[in-house]
Design an enzyme around this catalytic site. Sequence first.
Site, PDB file in Angstrom:
ATOM      1  N   GLU A  78      -4.754  16.012 -33.961  1.00 41.39           N
ATOM      2  CA  GLU A  78      -3.337  15.895 -33.640  1.00 41.39           C
ATOM      3  C   GLU A  78      -2.930  14.432 -33.924  1.00 41.39           C
ATOM      4  OE1 GLU A  78      -2.988  16.298 -29.388  1.00 41.39           O
ATOM      5  OE2 GLU A  78      -1.324  17.682 -29.558  1.00 41.39           O
ATOM      6  N   GLU A 123      -2.364  23.276 -20.135  1.00 35.86           N
ATOM      7  CA  GLU A 123      -1.554  23.231 -21.369  1.00 35.86           C
ATOM      8  C   GLU A 123      -2.050  22.025 -22.147  1.00 35.86           C
ATOM      9  OE1 GLU A 123       0.642  25.302 -22.433  1.00 35.86           O
ATOM     10  OE2 GLU A 123       1.089  26.508 -20.671  1.00 35.86           O
ATOM     11  N   LYS A 132       1.450  14.454  -9.952  1.00 36.94           N
ATOM     12  CA  LYS A 132       1.116  13.125 -10.476  1.00 36.94           C
ATOM     13  C   LYS A 132       1.640  13.023 -11.902  1.00 36.94           C
ATOM     14  CE  LYS A 132      -1.983  11.277 -12.761  1.00 36.94           C
ATOM     15  NZ  LYS A 132      -1.028  10.444 -13.520  1.00 36.94           N
ATOM     16  N   CYS A 170       3.365  18.362 -28.326  1.00 37.59           N
ATOM     17  CA  CYS A 170       2.140  19.161 -28.462  1.00 37.59           C
ATOM     18  C   CYS A 170       2.316  20.296 -29.458  1.00 37.59           C
ATOM     19  CB  CYS A 170       1.743  19.713 -27.108  1.00 37.59           C
ATOM     20  SG  CYS A 170       3.092  20.627 -26.354  1.00 37.59           S
TER      21      CYS A 170
HETATM   22  P1  NAD Z   1      -3.674  12.706 -21.168  1.00 38.37           P
HETATM   23  O1  NAD Z   1      -4.559  13.894 -21.062  1.00 38.37           O
HETATM   24  O2  NAD Z   1      -4.291  11.391 -21.440  1.00 38.37           O
HETATM   25  O3  NAD Z   1      -2.850  12.495 -19.818  1.00 38.37           O
HETATM   26  C1  NAD Z   1      -2.112  13.539 -19.214  1.00 38.37           C
HETATM   27  C2  NAD Z   1      -2.088  13.330 -17.710  1.00 38.37           C
HETATM   28  O4  NAD Z   1      -3.412  13.420 -17.201  1.00 38.37           O
HETATM   29  C3  NAD Z   1      -1.556  11.960 -17.266  1.00 38.37           C
HETATM   30  O5  NAD Z   1      -0.822  12.140 -16.076  1.00 38.37           O
HETATM   31  C4  NAD Z   1      -2.831  11.176 -16.990  1.00 38.37           C
HETATM   32  O6  NAD Z   1      -2.674  10.164 -16.031  1.00 38.37           O
HETATM   33  C5  NAD Z   1      -3.719  12.277 -16.420  1.00 38.37           C
HETATM   34  N1  NAD Z   1      -5.159  12.027 -16.549  1.00 38.37           N
HETATM   35  C6  NAD Z   1      -5.813  11.328 -17.510  1.00 38.37           C
HETATM   36  N2  NAD Z   1      -7.149  11.339 -17.269  1.00 38.37           N
HETATM   37  C7  NAD Z   1      -7.331  12.068 -16.144  1.00 38.37           C
HETATM   38  C8  NAD Z   1      -8.467  12.452 -15.387  1.00 38.37           C
HETATM   39  N3  NAD Z   1      -9.693  12.090 -15.754  1.00 38.37           N
HETATM   40  N4  NAD Z   1      -8.291  13.207 -14.284  1.00 38.37           N
HETATM   41  C9  NAD Z   1      -7.052  13.596 -13.901  1.00 38.37           C
HETATM   42  N5  NAD Z   1      -5.927  13.268 -14.578  1.00 38.37           N
HETATM   43  C10 NAD Z   1      -6.067  12.513 -15.681  1.00 38.37           C
HETATM   44  O7  NAD Z   1      -2.582  13.095 -22.254  1.00 38.37           O
HETATM   45  P2  NAD Z   1      -1.336  12.265 -22.772  1.00 38.37           P
HETATM   46  O8  NAD Z   1      -1.756  11.293 -23.802  1.00 38.37           O
HETATM   47  O9  NAD Z   1      -0.521  11.745 -21.623  1.00 38.37           O
HETATM   48  O10 NAD Z   1      -0.459  13.432 -23.431  1.00 38.37           O
HETATM   49  C11 NAD Z   1      -0.603  13.819 -24.739  1.00 38.37           C
HETATM   50  C12 NAD Z   1      -1.411  15.100 -24.842  1.00 38.37           C
HETATM   51  O11 NAD Z   1      -0.796  16.120 -24.066  1.00 38.37           O
HETATM   52  C13 NAD Z   1      -1.453  15.623 -26.256  1.00 38.37           C
HETATM   53  O12 NAD Z   1      -2.744  16.069 -26.547  1.00 38.37           O
HETATM   54  C14 NAD Z   1      -0.478  16.797 -26.206  1.00 38.37           C
HETATM   55  O13 NAD Z   1      -0.724  17.787 -27.168  1.00 38.37           O
HETATM   56  C15 NAD Z   1      -0.667  17.298 -24.827  1.00 38.37           C
HETATM   57  N6  NAD Z   1       0.502  18.067 -24.390  1.00 38.37           N
HETATM   58  C16 NAD Z   1       0.380  19.424 -24.277  1.00 38.37           C
HETATM   59  C17 NAD Z   1       1.487  20.179 -23.907  1.00 38.37           C
HETATM   60  C18 NAD Z   1       1.402  21.683 -23.787  1.00 38.37           C
HETATM   61  O14 NAD Z   1       2.321  22.259 -23.232  1.00 38.37           O
HETATM   62  N7  NAD Z   1       0.345  22.308 -24.274  1.00 38.37           N
HETATM   63  C19 NAD Z   1       2.709  19.546 -23.629  1.00 38.37           C
HETATM   64  C20 NAD Z   1       2.787  18.157 -23.761  1.00 38.37           C
HETATM   65  C21 NAD Z   1       1.658  17.431 -24.135  1.00 38.37           C
END
Ligand code: NAD
Length: 485
Positions: free
Chosen positions: A389, A254, A178, A288
Amino acid sequence: MPSDMIRQSEYGIFINNQYHSSAKNFAVTNPATGETLTEVPDAGASDTLAAIDAAAAALPAWSATPAIERAAMLRKAAALMLERRERLATIMTLEQGKPLTESRGEIAYAASFFSWFAGEAERVYGQIVPAAAPNKRILVMRQPVGVCALITPWNFPSAMLTRKIAPALAAGCTVICKPAEQTPLSALELGRIFIDAGIPAGVVNILPALDPIPFSETIFADDRVRKVSFTGSTEVGRILIRSSAQTVKRISLELGGNAPFIVFDDADLDAAVKGAVASKFRNSGQTCICANRIFVQSAVYDAFAEKFTAAVANLKVGSGLESDTMIGPLIDHPALEKVTRHVQDAVSKGAQIMTGGAPLPAQFNPTGTFWTPTVLLNVSPHMLVTQEETFGPVAPLIRFETEDEVLALANDTPFGLSAYFYSQNVSRVMRVAEKLEFGIIGANDALPSTANAPFGGVKQSGLGREGGAFGIDEYLEVKYVSMGV
Ligand code: NAD
């Protein structure tokens, strides 16, 4: 028009190597212009169930396929991504906003996971362990976990997905994915690559969805899904840990970071400036592992601030499709609000704006989400900009005096993804690398991401590692056979 290539393509829910429609669609928007690029089907619970059925049906044959054959298909997928790089990169820039040069780089990085894990697929070794009794033999096997569900964010729409799909397929698992609702097209483009690489139907299934909950509830309730791998925010990561308890699934996370970037007075200052610009401003600060807190030792603080500010003021902001753009738009208005809040909080508590500090003027800012690259001076650790962040092009400079002081400040965070420091003293390099409580350390290196190394965080930045020789372990179970002879 670059966006014509999107309008002329079919994007459906990708199950069993076919694109399917759905009763509902949702719009994919260009964050640089606000225009709707296309609509994609909105996958719900029944689509998720169909994808799990497909992945479960494909599992026995795929896991029994000799590793050398699975590896050949992964290598083909890597080659196809590179062959189609220009198309994939343009689509990524259109839906995500990052400059085209960065999108091209991400496609190459994303493809490298297929090549790397093709090699690892061929080296999933077991063990023969000396037994405690003379009439016994102990064999250790490593076998695929089974059907895996993969959830990814919008900031690296291609690489975050291939970093999971590649080791899963290499291990013999099948997957349902997804992608983030903001960037489903880069993910759906991969479907065509898998078909052309000869990967059998059902092995990879990709479900765009506006609301993640029906997908999430369906995978966590289903016993056939044995593993969930997630990249995204720590907040959602916590929810997924709780959900995984329901059917006791393996989980890899992650999550977010709050990276310190430390410049010691024995650093090569020009290299540190170049590194800080690259780390902080790549993808408009929406990575991230990007530097979130820049600590500079007192003796070089003013000199660093001057050189760094000059370099940042030169970063060209604009549409990612223009060849000289270095900073694209923020992904959306909530991202803009967070950046605005962080800058206002810092200034109200005494920080000084050296450059930037505001959105681009309205005539150059069609969506309102283009932010001028910002350097803040005299930042202190109680400001929001150092505690959360920021996920935007804002660089706070914090002064420090001693190595012990900066190590305490750098480690004073619940996050532990990446940390950077610049020093030319070899003893200090070793000492500081050992003491920083982070999973990834850039010692005189601002760009540590590579498929060859284990990427991942400690503390509230996550569980597990992706990439390197460790990455495939996340998708393998260990089984042992105790054999009487
Ligand atoms: P997010 O957590 O809002 O969303 C990430 C994914 O999770 C999306 O596909 C979203 O649809 C899904 N999602 C959201 N709520 C959910 C739920 N309740 N159940 C299941 N899935 C759900 O994050 P974002 O804003 O898209 O991304 C930014 C964040 O990701 C930042 O905090 C960044 O640091 C982190 N990030 C981490 C890494 C790493 O490798 N550690 C890499 C890239 C981004």
